[in-house]
Scaffold this motif. Sequence first.
Motif, PDB file in Angstrom:
ATOM      1  N   ARG A  59       4.247  -2.409  -2.651  1.00 26.95           N
ATOM      2  CA  ARG A  59       4.471  -1.136  -3.351  1.00 26.95           C
ATOM      3  C   ARG A  59       4.185   0.072  -2.457  1.00 26.95           C
ATOM      4  O   ARG A  59       4.863   1.096  -2.561  1.00 26.95           O
ATOM      5  CB  ARG A  59       3.619  -1.101  -4.612  1.00 26.95           C
ATOM      6  N   LYS A  85       6.913  -5.802   1.988  1.00 20.85           N
ATOM      7  CA  LYS A  85       7.772  -5.374   0.881  1.00 20.85           C
ATOM      8  C   LYS A  85       6.942  -4.941  -0.311  1.00 20.85           C
ATOM      9  O   LYS A  85       7.398  -4.983  -1.444  1.00 20.85           O
ATOM     10  CB  LYS A  85       8.695  -6.518   0.481  1.00 20.85           C
ATOM     11  N   ASP A 119       7.185   0.539  -0.220  1.00 20.54           N
ATOM     12  CA  ASP A 119       8.313   1.101  -0.976  1.00 20.54           C
ATOM     13  C   ASP A 119       8.237   2.622  -1.027  1.00 20.54           C
ATOM     14  O   ASP A 119       9.212   3.329  -0.772  1.00 20.54           O
ATOM     15  CB  ASP A 119       8.303   0.576  -2.423  1.00 20.54           C
TER      16      ASP A 119
END
Length: 362
Positions: free
Chosen positions: A53, A51, A56
């Motif tokens: 950066r 999860k 993302d």
Amino acid sequence: MSGSGMSSGAPDTAALVAQFAALEREHASELGKATSEQDIRALQARYLGKKGRVSDLMRLLGRIPPADRALVGQKANQAKDSIERQTDHALAALANAALEADLRRTVDVTLPGRGRRLGTLHPLTLVRREIEQIFHAMGFEVRTGPWIESEWNNFDALNTPPDHPARDMQDTFFVEGGMVLRSHTSPVQIRTMLAGPPPVKIIAPGNVFRRDDDATHTPMFPQVEGLSVDGDVSFEDLKATLFAFVQRFFGADTDIRLRPSFFPFTEPSAEVDASCCDCRGQGRAACRVCKGTGWLEIGGAGMVHPNVFAAVGYDKHDVTGFAFGMGLSRMAMLKYGVGDLRLFYENDLRFLEQFQVGSFNT
Ligand code: FA5
């Protein structure tokens, strides 16, 4: 690079590429402030975790025009690789710094090196080797025999039948099947004579076992046997041999004395005494080694009994012989002035380290 024609809300390819580059820089700047492995690992998880950066941003990849995906994917991988490399680098730098700090604290390279300590030979080994050398120089061969011996070799063949009272003096440990832990080295006499015809001239050092335990008696102790058999071996030869031995072993001013005694396997038999190596035979009342007598018993000896020759098939009309048996640990005790025999078996380094290889005369 196609930045136009995208539906509203879809990410812009150029912006996405720029964001990956920005991620790399941000990570680098945060890493610069990390001071522990824990900080570095937390940062790694924040950027590269499921999860994180990078993930993302990767999720936006499906929403840009297919033609741009390869380029953005490449930038994304570059950012990932770079963050991974920097993480590894930072961890290695931290480990190196810790090692250097540790070395600075614990290692002073200007100190002289510490030598590896060599062990020393056990005093009983030193004494056995010295005895072997002395007798070897007088023409004796060294023989050995097993510690678990047949009752026949240990007693019967040595003119000591089962009901003979002399068996009590050498009470030993009986093993099933007519075997015993040998109570003296004399069975090596039997083994040697059974193995071949005369002449025989041997010594036989080795451990023996008895039901004994006090300051001058241990349940296991080393003896050294001697046997010389030939056409005309005399009691005089026995005395001369033992005299030459004690002179070399205890010192040139040592004398011997033979006292009448009894052993079933020799006739006549004698106890062998050496003049005290501490008070030099003067028998000083205060001498703790000879207790003021001037003499020390070192073993038993005598002329081989005709029954022993009969047991091994030697013709008593053809040969005569002498034999002796000495307590090796008792001799070590006397030579080094050791007060308690048990010290030889306690493995106390403070005691054992006093006996250096060079400390015995040969
Ligand atoms: C014998 O063992 C005879 N076999 C010696 C012998 C051989 C005589 C050949 C004649 C011909 P004795 O039991 O006396 O003899 O033991 C000899 C020596 O062993 C003693 O003088 C003593 O120095 C040593 N000795 C005896 N018992 C112990 C013990 N428990 N611990 C340490 N030394 C011992």
